[in-house]
Design a protein around this motif. Structure first.
Motif, PDB file in Angstrom:
ATOM      1  N   LEU A  83      35.083  73.743  16.351  1.00 56.71           N
ATOM      2  CA  LEU A  83      36.570  72.764  16.313  1.00 56.71           C
ATOM      3  C   LEU A  83      37.504  73.412  17.039  1.00 56.71           C
ATOM      4  N   ASP A  84      38.780  73.393  16.582  1.00 58.72           N
ATOM      5  CA  ASP A  84      39.682  73.932  17.450  1.00 58.72           C
ATOM      6  C   ASP A  84      39.944  75.316  17.460  1.00 58.72           C
ATOM      7  N   ASP A 120      42.563  78.502  17.570  1.00 63.07           N
ATOM      8  CA  ASP A 120      44.004  78.806  17.477  1.00 63.07           C
ATOM      9  C   ASP A 120      44.387  79.856  18.767  1.00 63.07           C
ATOM     10  N   LYS A 128      35.851  78.595  22.842  1.00 57.65           N
ATOM     11  CA  LYS A 128      34.828  78.110  21.586  1.00 57.65           C
ATOM     12  C   LYS A 128      33.543  78.684  21.512  1.00 57.65           C
ATOM     13  N   LYS A 149      33.019  78.728  17.874  1.00 58.93           N
ATOM     14  CA  LYS A 149      33.964  77.910  17.093  1.00 58.93           C
ATOM     15  C   LYS A 149      33.467  76.334  17.531  1.00 58.93           C
ATOM     16  N   ILE A 201      39.869  76.597  26.867  1.00 55.32           N
ATOM     17  CA  ILE A 201      39.937  76.173  25.490  1.00 55.32           C
ATOM     18  C   ILE A 201      38.220  76.218  25.088  1.00 55.32           C
ATOM     19  N   ASP A 202      37.408  75.379  26.062  1.00 56.83           N
ATOM     20  CA  ASP A 202      36.170  75.325  25.657  1.00 56.83           C
ATOM     21  C   ASP A 202      35.435  76.426  25.725  1.00 56.83           C
TER      22      ASP A 202
END
Length: 740
Positions: free
Chosen positions: A520-521, A523, A513, A518, A509-510
């Motif tokens: 924030l979150d 998707d 980003k 990004k 996830i990191d």
């Protein structure tokens, strides 16, 4: 009391004896040696009696159950192993592991079903030197002697020194090589050539593989053959039941031992060979590169490289690894010893076939600029004396040990630094590395499970595989329906693996980003796209493509090591600037864009192969061409603009081939000409659209290039390049048809 039977023996072998016993049976053995040179020693006399199975047994007349092993790769023995023995090694000493041979019963040329029964002779024997031995004699086939306690007149007690002797007659017993046939054949071939005994052996028809080559090497070799000895382990299968009159079938026992040796002996993994071997310069360079990473955290932490894994993979197995050691090794091979034609011609596909070693080593010397800093003749320490090697004779496998530091430093200054720059500074890789560092910072805790997870992810790689295997075994037991009532509690190792899995998901996830900018979150759509992209670039295909790009630019611009090392960071930054110039390019390497998104640029099989590196070179050249980077020299821009035109044509041909394959499956009634025309039209339309979307190449510019291509008749005979669909692997191909 002492017997000196008048029996004479053809072969006498001395060594240290021992026994290996298990509930399944017993094996006795004698550790000894055989010599290559000619003298009167027992070790020298043993050599001619070692022979591969094909020379001891008549293969055509043998019962299948009597076969141990039969096939020998004579070419490999003649070209690799004999060189290993006779040629001076500039990278350290050479050594063979012991050859394993079984003493088996024969009646002339035919294998006998059993050993002879033990003769009713005294168990004591005193030889002509007065030494006392325990004796077990088996007819006129062979006898086993063990040194007795010299103070025991009955010879019932054995000496503390395990000295033993085997004496046998060649018409009744033979030494059949169970393990190490190729090693044995190399040594036997040298000995037969020296003794001029090929014509007298049963292997005479194989002499043409060896005799001339060995004679040529011996003319120039400084090796003292009398100093070459190699270990041999001779085994036999003693009678485990003294009441039996004959022993169990020894050939059956030998077959069992052969299977055990070959099944249970674990061949070192490729990564382990690279980590330990000094036999090749490239291996030394790989380790030097890893040492650079270990000492300098500017690049990335060492655990970002999967450097020890038993399987050879085209991409790393651990999600946190950016590459594995085999990818590094192959990249160095390509950088230093790659095909000159492939590097020069960006419109050429990788050719299949064996590498021309002479051409590869010539390029190695050129890339290390050996002529610029090494004298014509280099002195080096040989086995017994100082030896010399010509500068132009330095190869990947033959090099002076005295110059290893100089050769390594030259590599690290040029191509070593370039490879590390790609892995650490190319934008997607930089996202990966920064996320990995963040993962390490956030994996903290005092529990044993977290400590285990930390060790596995950031320290010894062996722990990672151990925890994974432990978890897999636990899962298997949980899923065993016969044991549903015995569900196991989670051990510390199982919980540690689950922590690793959780942390790896956070890492992904990191990384996404950073890739998409990004804060924030992320998707699910972007997370999948990030995953798809890293599946593509964490491969040998992409890394080789990046190395090819740098090699092509270096050659076209005629840069030396110094200038090359200065310009590589600028070139990589130009790739990165193209990403920043257009955020959508962060998804350039996603080959599976979700429905509703633009068509993926990469139209390659789901399983990327190293040969597809040429298409990644094309993409990187397009990135450099689409962004007018002021940091590039004008000469560099001109070269890139020239190269991208030919590289684009190579990819167009690939797209046209894919269109034709797909049309053959969907439009069966097309004539050959219509099929060809439609495939070309679809391919051109598709590439025009892709270049506009991904590289901002206008329709006018694309058509201008296409007109030039067609006017030069470069797109000719494309149909000759198209593979037959019937030979395609359906699972590895995808259809990309443009709409009419």
């Amino acid at each position: 009391m002492f017997s000196t039977s008048g029996q004479s023996w053809d072969v006498v072998v001395e060594g240290t004896y021992g026994e290996f016993s298990t509930p399944a049976g017993q094996v006795s053995y004698l550790m000894t040696k055989a010599k290559l040179g000619q003298d009167t020693s027992l070790a020298s006399k043993l050599t001619p009696y070692l022979a591969p199975v094909r020379e001891v047994l008549n293969i055509e007349e043998m019962d299948f159950n009597q076969l141990l092993q039969r096939d020998l790769d004579d070419h490999r023995v003649a070209t690799d192993l004999i060189d290993y023995i006779l040629k001076s090694q500039f990278n350290g000493p050479a050594f063979y592991t012991p050859i394993l041979a079984a003493l088996l019963p024969f009646e002339g040329a035919a294998p006998a079903s059993s050993y002879p029964s033990q003769s009713q002779l005294s168990k004591s024997f005193k030889d002509n030197t007065g030494m006392l031995w325990q004796q077990a004699q088996y007819g006129d086939a062979f006898r086993i002697l063990k040194l007795a306690n010299q103070e025991d007149p009955t010879a019932e007690l054995l000496n503390q020194i395990n000295l033993g002797r085997i004496e046998f007659n060649k018409s009744k017993s033979k030494l059949v090589v169970i393990d190490g046939q190729h090693r044995a054949m190399a040594l036997i071939a040298i000995r037969r050539t020296i003794d001029r005994e090929w014509g007298q052996s049963t292997g005479a028809k194989f002499s043409f593989f060896y005799e001339r080559r060995i004679q040529e090497i011996l003319k120039t070799s400084s090796i003292d053959l009398h100093r070459i000895e190699f270990p041999v382990c001779i085994c036999w299968f003693p009678d485990t039941n003294p009441t039996d009159t004959v022993w169990p079938d020894p050939h059956k026992s030998a077959r069992k031992l052969f299977v055990d040796v070959n099944q249970n002996a674990k061949k070192p993994s490729e990564s382990r060979v690279i980590l330990l071997s000094d036999s090749q310069l490239v291996y030394i360079f790989v380790r030097a590169l890893l040492n650079q990473v270990r000492k300098n955290d500017r690049y990335f932490p060492l655990h970002a490289i999967e450097y020890d894994y038993e399987k050879g993979e085209g991409s790393p197995v651990r999600p946190s690894a950016v590459a594995n050691i085999l990818m590094i090794e192959n990249s160095i091979q390509l950088a230093l010893r790659g095909d000159e034609s492939l590097i020069s011609n960006v419109g050429e596909n990788m050719r299949a076939g064996k590498k021309n070693e002479n051409n590869a080593d010539r390029r190695l010397r050129k890339e290390l600029e050996i002529k610029e800093w090494l004298t014509q003749e280099i002195e080096d320490e040989g086995i017994t004396d100082v030896i010399s090697i010509e500068r132009d004779d330095i190869t990947n496998k033959n090099f002076p040990r005295s110059q290893i530091d100089g050769l390594t430093n030259r590599f690290l200054q040029g191509w070593g630094a370039a490879i590390l720059e790609v892995l650490s500074q190319f934008f997607p890789f930089r996202c990966h590395i920064d996320s990995l560092k963040l993962l390490e910072e956030n994996t903290v805790g005092l529990t044993p499970q977290i400590a285990l997870a930390q060790d596995a992810m950031f320290k010894g790689l062996g722990m990672y595989w151990t925890l994974r295997e432990s978890h897999n075994q636990w899962l298997e037991k949980q899923q065993d329906k016969s044991n549903r009532s015995l569900l196991q509690t989670k051990s510390d190792t199982v919980e540690a693996w689950e922590i690793i899995q959780e942390k790896e998901e956070i890492f992904k996830i990191d990384r996404a980003k950073l890739l998409f900018g990004k804060k924030l979150d992320i998707d699910d759509k972007l997370l999948r796209s990030s995953e798809n992209s890293f599946v593509t670039i964490r491969t040998q295909a992409f890394l080789s493509g990046a190395i090819l790009t740098l090699a092509t630019l270096k050659k076209e611009l005629n840069y030396d090591i110094t200038i090359f090392s200065q310009r590589v960071p600028i070139w990589i930054q130009s790739w990165n600037k193209a990403f920043k110039d257009s955020p959508k390019r962060a998804r350039l390497f996603d080959r599976k864009l979700v429905e509703g998104e633009h068509n993926p640029f990469l139209r390659l099989s789901s399983r990327l192969e190293p040969a597809q590196a040429v298409y990644f070179r094309y993409i990187l050249l397009e990135l450099m061409a689409c962004y007018d980077d002021p940091d590039l020299h004008e000469s560099e821009k001109e070269i890139v603009d020239k190269l991208v035109l030919s590289a684009r044509l190579l990819y167009l041909k690939e797209l046209i081939k894919q269109q034709e394959k797909a049309l053959k499956r969907t439009e069966f009634n097309l004539t050959a000409k219509k099929l060809k025309d439609k495939s070309e039209r679809n391919g051109k339309d598709l590439l025009r659209d892709l270049c506009k979307y991904w590289f901002s190449l206008t329709k006018e510019k694309f058509n201008e290039w296409l007109d030039q291509v067609e006017s030069d008749k470069i797109i000719s005979n494309i149909e000759a390049d198209i593979e037959e669909v019937d030979n395609d692997n359906e699972e590895d191909s995808e259809d990309y048809l443009t709409e009419e």
